[in-house]
Scaffold this motif. Structure first.
Motif, PDB file in Angstrom:
ATOM      1  N   LEU A  78       0.837  -1.207   0.000  1.00 47.98           N
ATOM      2  CA  LEU A  78       0.000   0.000   0.000  1.00 47.98           C
ATOM      3  C   LEU A  78       0.867   1.251   0.000  1.00 47.98           C
ATOM      4  CD1 LEU A  78      -2.789  -1.198   2.473  1.00 47.98           C
ATOM      5  CD2 LEU A  78      -3.094  -0.636   0.056  1.00 47.98           C
ATOM      6  N   ARG A  79       1.927   1.229   0.807  1.00 47.51           N
ATOM      7  CA  ARG A  79       2.812   2.395   0.874  1.00 47.51           C
ATOM      8  C   ARG A  79       3.454   2.656  -0.491  1.00 47.51           C
ATOM      9  NH1 ARG A  79       6.645   0.923   4.520  1.00 47.51           N
ATOM     10  NH2 ARG A  79       4.999   0.463   6.004  1.00 47.51           N
ATOM     11  N   GLU A  80       3.900   1.585  -1.133  1.00 45.73           N
ATOM     12  CA  GLU A  80       4.511   1.742  -2.463  1.00 45.73           C
ATOM     13  C   GLU A  80       3.525   2.345  -3.464  1.00 45.73           C
ATOM     14  OE1 GLU A  80       6.039  -2.157  -3.430  1.00 45.73           O
ATOM     15  OE2 GLU A  80       7.457  -1.987  -1.752  1.00 45.73           O
ATOM     16  N   ALA A  81       2.246   2.070  -3.262  1.00 42.60           N
ATOM     17  CA  ALA A  81       1.224   2.604  -4.175  1.00 42.60           C
ATOM     18  C   ALA A  81       0.749   3.993  -3.738  1.00 42.60           C
ATOM     19  CB  ALA A  81       0.051   1.641  -4.254  1.00 42.60           C
ATOM     20  N   GLY A  82       1.320   4.497  -2.648  1.00 38.94           N
ATOM     21  CA  GLY A  82       0.990   5.857  -2.224  1.00 38.94           C
ATOM     22  C   GLY A  82      -0.091   5.961  -1.161  1.00 38.94           C
ATOM     23  N   PHE A  83      -0.399   4.835  -0.495  1.00 35.11           N
ATOM     24  CA  PHE A  83      -1.451   4.845   0.541  1.00 35.11           C
ATOM     25  C   PHE A  83      -0.846   4.658   1.928  1.00 35.11           C
ATOM     26  CE2 PHE A  83      -3.398   3.275  -3.348  1.00 35.11           C
ATOM     27  CZ  PHE A  83      -4.573   4.004  -3.409  1.00 35.11           C
ATOM     28  N   GLU A  84      -1.464   5.272   2.911  1.00 37.42           N
ATOM     29  CA  GLU A  84      -1.055   5.003   4.284  1.00 37.42           C
ATOM     30  C   GLU A  84      -2.233   4.483   5.094  1.00 37.42           C
ATOM     31  OE1 GLU A  84      -0.952   8.454   6.966  1.00 37.42           O
ATOM     32  OE2 GLU A  84      -0.624   9.637   5.141  1.00 37.42           O
ATOM     33  N   ILE A  85      -1.896   3.771   6.167  1.00 38.43           N
ATOM     34  CA  ILE A  85      -2.934   3.159   6.995  1.00 38.43           C
ATOM     35  C   ILE A  85      -3.101   3.972   8.272  1.00 38.43           C
ATOM     36  CG2 ILE A  85      -3.532   1.083   8.311  1.00 38.43           C
ATOM     37  CD1 ILE A  85      -1.748  -0.359   6.120  1.00 38.43           C
ATOM     38  N   ARG A  86      -4.339   4.244   8.606  1.00 35.54           N
ATOM     39  CA  ARG A  86      -4.626   5.033   9.801  1.00 35.54           C
ATOM     40  C   ARG A  86      -4.911   4.110  10.979  1.00 35.54           C
ATOM     41  NH1 ARG A  86      -5.695  10.354   7.763  1.00 35.54           N
ATOM     42  NH2 ARG A  86      -6.853  10.993   9.608  1.00 35.54           N
ATOM     43  N   GLN A  87      -5.240   4.669  12.125  1.00 33.60           N
ATOM     44  CA  GLN A  87      -5.528   3.858  13.314  1.00 33.60           C
ATOM     45  C   GLN A  87      -7.020   3.501  13.359  1.00 33.60           C
ATOM     46  OE1 GLN A  87      -3.750   6.399  16.363  1.00 33.60           O
ATOM     47  NE2 GLN A  87      -1.860   5.204  16.270  1.00 33.60           N
ATOM     48  N   PRO A  88      -7.368   2.404  14.037  1.00 36.23           N
ATOM     49  CA  PRO A  88      -8.728   1.861  13.948  1.00 36.23           C
ATOM     50  C   PRO A  88      -9.836   2.708  14.580  1.00 36.23           C
ATOM     51  CG  PRO A  88      -7.230   0.295  15.009  1.00 36.23           C
ATOM     52  CD  PRO A  88      -6.479   1.553  14.834  1.00 36.23           C
ATOM     53  N   GLY A  89     -11.038   2.550  14.039  1.00 36.20           N
ATOM     54  CA  GLY A  89     -12.222   3.223  14.572  1.00 36.20           C
ATOM     55  C   GLY A  89     -13.272   3.323  13.488  1.00 36.20           C
ATOM     56  N   CYS A  90     -14.430   3.899  13.828  1.00 38.37           N
ATOM     57  CA  CYS A  90     -15.518   4.045  12.857  1.00 38.37           C
ATOM     58  C   CYS A  90     -15.189   5.099  11.801  1.00 38.37           C
ATOM     59  CB  CYS A  90     -16.806   4.432  13.563  1.00 38.37           C
ATOM     60  SG  CYS A  90     -17.373   3.197  14.740  1.00 38.37           S
ATOM     61  N   SER A  91     -14.441   6.111  12.207  1.00 41.98           N
ATOM     62  CA  SER A  91     -13.874   7.094  11.276  1.00 41.98           C
ATOM     63  C   SER A  91     -14.923   7.759  10.380  1.00 41.98           C
ATOM     64  CB  SER A  91     -12.776   6.398  10.464  1.00 41.98           C
ATOM     65  OG  SER A  91     -12.179   7.252   9.530  1.00 41.98           O
ATOM     66  N   ALA A  92     -14.618   7.850   9.096  1.00 41.80           N
ATOM     67  CA  ALA A  92     -15.430   8.633   8.160  1.00 41.80           C
ATOM     68  C   ALA A  92     -16.782   8.000   7.842  1.00 41.80           C
ATOM     69  CB  ALA A  92     -14.660   8.845   6.863  1.00 41.80           C
ATOM     70  N   CYS A  93     -17.074   6.832   8.397  1.00 39.11           N
ATOM     71  CA  CYS A  93     -18.391   6.245   8.145  1.00 39.11           C
ATOM     72  C   CYS A  93     -19.479   7.184   8.635  1.00 39.11           C
ATOM     73  CB  CYS A  93     -18.531   4.882   8.808  1.00 39.11           C
ATOM     74  SG  CYS A  93     -20.180   4.198   8.643  1.00 39.11           S
ATOM     75  N   LEU A  94     -19.266   7.777   9.802  1.00 39.13           N
ATOM     76  CA  LEU A  94     -20.256   8.741  10.285  1.00 39.13           C
ATOM     77  C   LEU A  94     -19.610  10.011  10.814  1.00 39.13           C
ATOM     78  CD1 LEU A  94     -21.982   7.595  13.613  1.00 39.13           C
ATOM     79  CD2 LEU A  94     -19.646   7.136  12.943  1.00 39.13           C
ATOM     80  N   ALA A  95     -18.299  10.128  10.620  1.00 34.78           N
ATOM     81  CA  ALA A  95     -17.608  11.409  10.810  1.00 34.78           C
ATOM     82  C   ALA A  95     -17.841  12.041  12.172  1.00 34.78           C
ATOM     83  CB  ALA A  95     -18.004  12.375   9.696  1.00 34.78           C
ATOM     84  N   MET A  96     -17.846  11.216  13.229  1.00 30.20           N
ATOM     85  CA  MET A  96     -17.942  11.807  14.569  1.00 30.20           C
ATOM     86  C   MET A  96     -16.565  12.250  15.059  1.00 30.20           C
ATOM     87  SD  MET A  96     -20.842   9.849  16.774  1.00 30.20           S
ATOM     88  CE  MET A  96     -20.742  11.001  18.148  1.00 30.20           C
ATOM     89  N   ASN A  97     -15.515  11.756  14.396  1.00 30.32           N
ATOM     90  CA  ASN A  97     -14.166  12.234  14.737  1.00 30.32           C
ATOM     91  C   ASN A  97     -13.774  13.288  13.696  1.00 30.32           C
ATOM     92  OD1 ASN A  97     -13.633  10.787  12.454  1.00 30.32           O
ATOM     93  ND2 ASN A  97     -12.174   9.380  13.381  1.00 30.32           N
ATOM     94  N   ASP A  98     -12.476  13.471  13.466  1.00 36.81           N
ATOM     95  CA  ASP A  98     -12.039  14.521  12.529  1.00 36.81           C
ATOM     96  C   ASP A  98     -12.160  14.106  11.069  1.00 36.81           C
ATOM     97  OD1 ASP A  98     -11.328  16.006  14.712  1.00 36.81           O
ATOM     98  OD2 ASP A  98      -9.243  15.317  14.711  1.00 36.81           O
ATOM     99  N   ASP A  99     -12.442  12.830  10.814  1.00 36.98           N
ATOM    100  CA  ASP A  99     -12.408  12.342   9.435  1.00 36.98           C
ATOM    101  C   ASP A  99     -13.709  12.687   8.707  1.00 36.98           C
ATOM    102  OD1 ASP A  99     -10.086  11.330  10.428  1.00 36.98           O
ATOM    103  OD2 ASP A  99     -10.762   9.250  10.519  1.00 36.98           O
ATOM    104  N   LYS A 100     -13.824  13.952   8.325  1.00 39.78           N
ATOM    105  CA  LYS A 100     -15.043  14.431   7.664  1.00 39.78           C
ATOM    106  C   LYS A 100     -14.751  14.711   6.199  1.00 39.78           C
ATOM    107  CE  LYS A 100     -17.155  16.619  11.742  1.00 39.78           C
ATOM    108  NZ  LYS A 100     -16.405  15.856  12.738  1.00 39.78           N
ATOM    109  N   ILE A 101     -15.636  14.247   5.324  1.00 41.95           N
ATOM    110  CA  ILE A 101     -15.523  14.581   3.905  1.00 41.95           C
ATOM    111  C   ILE A 101     -16.074  16.007   3.747  1.00 41.95           C
ATOM    112  CG2 ILE A 101     -16.197  13.904   1.555  1.00 41.95           C
ATOM    113  CD1 ILE A 101     -14.748  11.609   3.028  1.00 41.95           C
ATOM    114  N   PRO A 102     -15.315  16.908   3.099  1.00 38.85           N
ATOM    115  CA  PRO A 102     -15.795  18.300   2.986  1.00 38.85           C
ATOM    116  C   PRO A 102     -17.058  18.420   2.121  1.00 38.85           C
ATOM    117  CG  PRO A 102     -13.447  18.119   2.454  1.00 38.85           C
ATOM    118  CD  PRO A 102     -13.983  16.725   2.513  1.00 38.85           C
ATOM    119  N   ALA A 103     -17.797  19.482   2.350  1.00 34.30           N
ATOM    120  CA  ALA A 103     -19.050  19.724   1.622  1.00 34.30           C
ATOM    121  C   ALA A 103     -18.806  19.724   0.120  1.00 34.30           C
ATOM    122  CB  ALA A 103     -19.658  21.051   2.056  1.00 34.30           C
ATOM    123  N   GLY A 104     -19.692  19.030  -0.594  1.00 34.24           N
ATOM    124  CA  GLY A 104     -19.637  19.029  -2.051  1.00 34.24           C
ATOM    125  C   GLY A 104     -18.679  18.013  -2.651  1.00 34.24           C
ATOM    126  N   LYS A 105     -17.785  17.446  -1.830  1.00 29.36           N
ATOM    127  CA  LYS A 105     -16.798  16.491  -2.364  1.00 29.36           C
ATOM    128  C   LYS A 105     -17.422  15.098  -2.522  1.00 29.36           C
ATOM    129  CE  LYS A 105     -13.313  19.397  -2.342  1.00 29.36           C
ATOM    130  NZ  LYS A 105     -12.812  19.932  -3.625  1.00 29.36           N
TER     131      LYS A 105
END
Lengths: 196, 464
Positions: B393-420
């Protein structure tokens, strides 16, 4: 919140949209509170307010023509997340009845557990009710829990609705499920012994 | 002549209330930080303890940041909720897998992977995706916070018996078609309310051939059809998955449990309230274009038009497309994407990471794509590293974050910006679900990977 429920007569707030999910009723970013109070101010937050925080004049809750304790919504109301915060927001805002032709299961239970009555009506009753309210926002509806009827006072059309006898008793007497379960401790312990 | 559901439900009936719900015994209560604090408050207000604390497992997952979990959470409100769970678990003597515990992760990923979720159990959690655990052959369903309090106080819940539905998928899945695509296909065909009031059993060759991770993905999405839950009869795949897991029975207890689990299947003459049949050959890689998970189509299809819709249907549909910035009748292939999210209780397991990695191997993350790859648990994270997926994944330009619900419902900082636009492996494309104004397109890890390396919506089969 344990208000005894009997007959409610009054005007309605119409929300003629289908599949209103609990993320719309109360968005996730407002779920961080650790109490049950105050969710009403964020009910339908992203429809009710513009991105800059000003009220969206086109949304029904901001239209002074509409008010009342009865929310009327399109089919499949309360789908999605199990968050009881949605029911707390509805109750905290002041609604005591939600009328729709179809409710999602978990949300329906959550409403009942917060002494908000979900009333399931036929599609044609619902359509007529939306038309009645659109023609005159002051149109009244009677929701009679003892008789299990809902009546559109303008057209006179009435329907019966389903609710199980146990839950009806709870609502009419201000009792909740925990009161009941606490009285059943010995039955639970007997079951546990048998199923070790 | 009982269904699998009947067997487990009936075995847990404490008593039946006359003209009312069933009082059902609950084997496991899972709690996360969002839907439990008011339940604990309720117990305190009534002066109650948890009736069977050993049956309750708590872990924070919704608010957890996906970086720097060893430091205090920056958002004070999120931190307060996570801290409250830790405090409540301690006060009431409950099992608690806190942040940075190697056992922490999304509750619906952790339960099965630790061997806490077992066949034949009744399982509830204040979370609609509790249906996930049905993949192990359990009766598992999401509940509200008042019901969480009920279970804490009595280890029982009052629940009306749902009707039963069997969904059979015959035949073999085509190339590039995953469990996620099966689920999106079903939601499209029967709608987001088509299974309301029912408990689903999934059956048929295509279901049997799924791995445990695939089955967990499918059952996870049962609620998106409105179902109370979804389940799959346990078989050799299930037993092999459970054996040796931390909390799974061992030795003699294992033999005894296994003998019982083998009885957990619908009898040949069992009658379901509703039967639905699909053919695996009809299922293509899927994507959603609207704002409920039933608004899906094959990734190569065009968005439907409003022909034949009623007025209310039409206004809901048009509102949805306006939010998404799409036009009725247009195709999605080739549309630019801004974000890609791999993770959630739906697709945050090791096989999802294997699938994503296999597709991006030898490619590079497209310019302009922000990719969030979030393992469902620390155990998944460890497995990713053990298998060397992180290097690819790193060679392809991706990094792995730490576990959690994350952007599924964006209760943490992982929010998709408006319109994106986000191609997301999560479970809901509701308005604002991934952040205010965010536009979500639900898809499988393969379709998400294809978008991540091409920068546009792509049929993953072209890259396999």
């Amino acid at each position: 919140m344990k208000q005894k429920f009997n007959i409610i007569t009054g005007t309605c707030v119409p929300l003629p949209l289908e599949n209103v999910d609990t993320d719309q009723i109360i968005p996730a970013r407002f779920l961080k509170a650790t109490t049950r109070e105050g969710f009403g101010e964020n009910l339908f937050r992203d429809w009710r307010y513009n991105a800059d925080g000003t009220p969206n004049k086109n949304f029904v809750l901001n239209n002074p023509a509409y008010s009342g304790e009865i929310l009327v919504a399109g089919k499949n109301f309360g789908s999605g997340s199990s968050r009881e915060h949605a029911a707390w927001a509805i109750a905290d805002y002041g609604f005591r009845v939600v009328v729709s032709s179809f409710f999602a299961d978990i949300h329906k239970n959550n409403e009942l557990n917060n002494f908000v009555l979900p009333v399931v009506v036929s599609e044609s009753f619902l359509k007529e009710l939306f038309d009645t309210i659109a023609a005159n926002p002051k149109s009244e509806v009677e929701v009679n829990l003892p008789a299990q009827t809902i009546t559109n006072k303008t057209t006179g059309r009435s329907e019966t609705f389903e609710i199980n006898a146990y839950k009806k008793h709870c609502l009419m007497n201000g009792l909740d499920d925990i009161d009941y379960l606490l009285s059943q401790k010995s039955a639970i312990e007997t079951w546990e012994k048998k199923n070790k | 002549m009982k269904t699998l559901f009947d067997k487990i439900w009936d075995a847990h009936i404490v008593q039946q209330i006359e003209e009312g719900p069933t009082q059902l015994y609950i084997d496991r209560l899972y709690c996360h930080e969002v839907t439990s604090p008011q339940a604990f408050d309720g117990l305190r207000a009534r002066g109650l303890k948890c009736f069977r604390p050993e049956r309750i497992y708590c872990m924070p997952d919704h608010n957890t940041p996906t970086h720097d979990q060893d430091k205090p959470i920056e958002d004070p409100v999120s931190r307060a909720q996570v801290d409250a769970l830790a405090r409540n678990a301690q006060e009431f003597g409950l099992n608690h897998f806190g942040m940075m515990s190697p056992k922490n992760g999304i509750i619906h990923v952790v339960g099965p992977e630790r061997g806490l979720t077992l066949p034949g159990m009744t399982i509830v959690c204040g979370d609609s995706h509790t249906s996930t655990h049905g993949a192990m052959g359990a009766v598992a369903f999401g509940i509200g916070t008042s019901e969480v309090e009920m279970v804490m106080a009595s280890q029982c819940i009052l629940q009306s018996r749902p009707k039963t539905m069997r969904i059979t998928v015959d035949g073999k899945l085509g190339k590039g078609v995953t469990a996620k695509d099966i689920a999106l296909y079903m939601m499209w065909k029967i709608s987001t309310s088509g299974a309301t009031g029912y408990f689903i059993e999934y059956a048929g060759e295509a279901i049997r051939s799924l791995t445990m991770d695939g089955r967990l993905t499918l059952c996870n999405l049962s609620i998106e059809m409105g179902a109370r839950g979804g389940m799959i009869a346990p078989d050799e795949t299930t037993f092999a998955y459970i054996k040796g897991r931390e909390y799974a029975p061992k030795g003699e207890a294992w033999d005894k449990a296994l003998a019982y689990w083998k009885t957990l299947k619908s009898d040949d003459d069992a009658v379901f309230d509703k039967e639905v049949r699909f053919d695996a050959a009809d299922i293509q890689p899927m994507i959603t274009y609207g704002t409920n998970p039933g608004m899906g189509m094959a990734v190569t299809d065009r968005i439907p038009t409003t022909d034949g819709m009623s007025e209310t249907e039409k206004s809901s549909f048009e509102k949805s497309l306006a939010y998404m910035g799409f036009r009725a009748g247009e195709p999605l292939l080739g549309k630019p994407v801004d974000y890609v999210f791999l993770g959630a209780c739906t697709n945050g397991r090791i096989e999802d990471f294997r699938a994503f990695t296999a597709l991006v191997k030898g490619h590079r993350k497209a310019a302009g794509i922000t990719a969030w790859l979030v393992p469902g648990s620390w155990a998944v994270n460890a497995q990713i590293r053990e298998e060397g997926l992180d290097k690819v994944l790193r060679e392809a330009g991706f990094e792995i974050r730490q576990p959690g619900c994350s952007a599924c419902l964006a209760m943490n900082d992982d929010k998709i910006p408006a319109g994106k636009y986000a191609v997301s492996t999560s479970n809901r494309n509701f308005e604002g679900r991934q952040g205010p104004g965010a536009r979500t397109l639900l898809a499988s890890p393969l379709t998400a990977a294809a978008a991540a390396v091409t920068g546009v919506i792509t049929d993953p089969r072209e890259l396999l």
